[in-house]
Design an enzyme around this catalytic site. Structure first.
Site, PDB file in Angstrom:
ATOM      1  N   GLY A  31      -0.232  -3.940  -0.488  1.00  0.00           N
ATOM      2  CA  GLY A  31      -1.065  -5.114  -0.250  1.00  0.00           C
ATOM      3  C   GLY A  31      -1.711  -5.651  -1.503  1.00  0.00           C
ATOM      4  N   HIS A  37       4.596  -9.629  -6.295  1.00  0.00           N
ATOM      5  CA  HIS A  37       5.073  -9.333  -4.935  1.00  0.00           C
ATOM      6  C   HIS A  37       5.832 -10.532  -4.356  1.00  0.00           C
ATOM      7  CE1 HIS A  37       1.435  -6.584  -5.129  1.00  0.00           C
ATOM      8  NE2 HIS A  37       2.373  -5.745  -4.781  1.00  0.00           N
ATOM      9  N   LEU A 187       1.567  -8.064 -14.248  1.00  0.00           N
ATOM     10  CA  LEU A 187       0.753  -8.281 -13.049  1.00  0.00           C
ATOM     11  C   LEU A 187       0.620  -6.972 -12.270  1.00  0.00           C
ATOM     12  CD1 LEU A 187       1.875 -11.759 -11.658  1.00  0.00           C
ATOM     13  CD2 LEU A 187       0.154 -11.201 -13.379  1.00  0.00           C
ATOM     14  N   SER A 188      -0.588  -6.697 -11.828  1.00  0.00           N
ATOM     15  CA  SER A 188      -0.870  -5.494 -11.050  1.00  0.00           C
ATOM     16  C   SER A 188      -2.149  -5.726 -10.255  1.00  0.00           C
ATOM     17  CB  SER A 188      -1.071  -4.300 -11.992  1.00  0.00           C
ATOM     18  OG  SER A 188      -1.726  -3.242 -11.315  1.00  0.00           O
TER      19      SER A 188
END
Ligand code: PAF
Length: 283
Positions: A31, A37, A187-188
């Site tokens: 999530g 994602h 991105l994380s």
């Protein structure tokens, strides 16, 4: 999009899709979705008509000092994003749904050998067993033709590929390219832990990896020397590096004769643990 929280509901939804002749692509996530994602979901859509995105913060893969409690949980925003991307199903189970026999499960996937002994495996004992176990459960539940994982977690991808090969699991594993911010930071979801000053420094990991990559491309094969100066640079800036290494694509110790390498890094910056990697092709 259908949002399902229990395995029973999931079975129902997927049975209908299967009866309609649709194959499934699974995008497993914890999530707090970001553009990285989204790119995995878009890739999944190219591969199968029924895209299932799972959102589950898996306690089994967090160590006692890891960030399980503070890991960002943003299911409403995630649901909107997944719906906007046109995925068929959002599967967001509870811990008791994911582990119906009780938590922690008595049965888990054990990863042996060097893949689990080095890098993330060394610094996060038990992490990959937790990842492999939950991915195994997800693959059993969803039975996708293909599952997509981000390349940012390079070693995780290698562990999952190895599990699928070792256990003869009938699924194709696809890698999604790492997405980066304009300044190079991968991105994380964990980037949001960074204080403003730390956020400004964080792209240095990528910059230092690029220096190592340039050395490799220039023909240097003294891997330790190539990494020593970048490691000191990070330390001088206030990072606490756990590893910054050159490895072969399969994560073994690289031979000088190789043409493809991967540089892998993990470092703490303040209270945030950052990881990144860079594949270098010297062909
Ligand atoms: O990469 C992640 O987000 C997690 O490790 C995964 C693969 C969803 C398993 O919990």
């Amino acid at each position: 999009m259908q949002i399902v929280h229990s395995t029973a509901e999931l079975d129902c939804v997927l049975a209908a899709r299967r009866n309609a002749g649709e194959s499934t692509a699974l995008v497993p996530t914890m999530g707090n979705l970001h553009a990285g994602h989204v790119s995995l979901i878009r890739r999944a859509q190219q591969l199968a008509p029924c895209v299932v995105v799972s959102v589950f913060v898996n306690p089994l893969q967090f160590g006692p000092h890891d960030d399980f409690d503070r890991y960002p949980r943003t299911l409403d925003a995630d649901a909107k994003l997944i719906a906007a991307e046109g995925a068929a199903v959002l599967f967001a189970p509870s811990i008791s749904d994911m582990y119906p026999g009780g938590y922690p499960p008595a049965t888990s996937v054990q990863i042996d050998g060097p893949l689990n002994a080095v890098l993330e495996g060394e610094f996060r004992p038990g992490h990959f067993a937790g990842v492999a176990t939950v991915v195994n459960i997800l693959l059993n539940r969803v039975q996708p033709a293909v599952a997509i994982f981000g390349q940012k977690d390079y070693q995780q991808l290698a562990v999952i590929r190895r599990m699928v090969a070792d256990l003869g699991m009938p699924v194709r594993i696809e890698a999604g390219a790492t997405l980066r911010d304009i300044d190079g930071l991968a991105l994380s979801s964990r980037n949001q832990y960074l204080q403003a000053q730390e956020r400004a420094l964080a792209p240095r990991i990528y910059i230092e990896m690029q220096k190592i990559a340039a050395g490799l491309r220039a023909g240097s094969r003294d891997f330790e020397t190539l990494c020593a100066e970048p490691r000191s640079q990070l330390q001088a800036l206030g990072f606490r590096p756990q590893y910054l290494e050159v490895r072969a694509a399969d994560l073994s110790v690289p031979a000088a004769s190789l043409k493809q390498f991967v540089i892998l890094a993990a470092a703490h910056l303040g209270s945030t643990r950052l990881i990144d990697n860079l594949i270098v092709d010297c062909e």
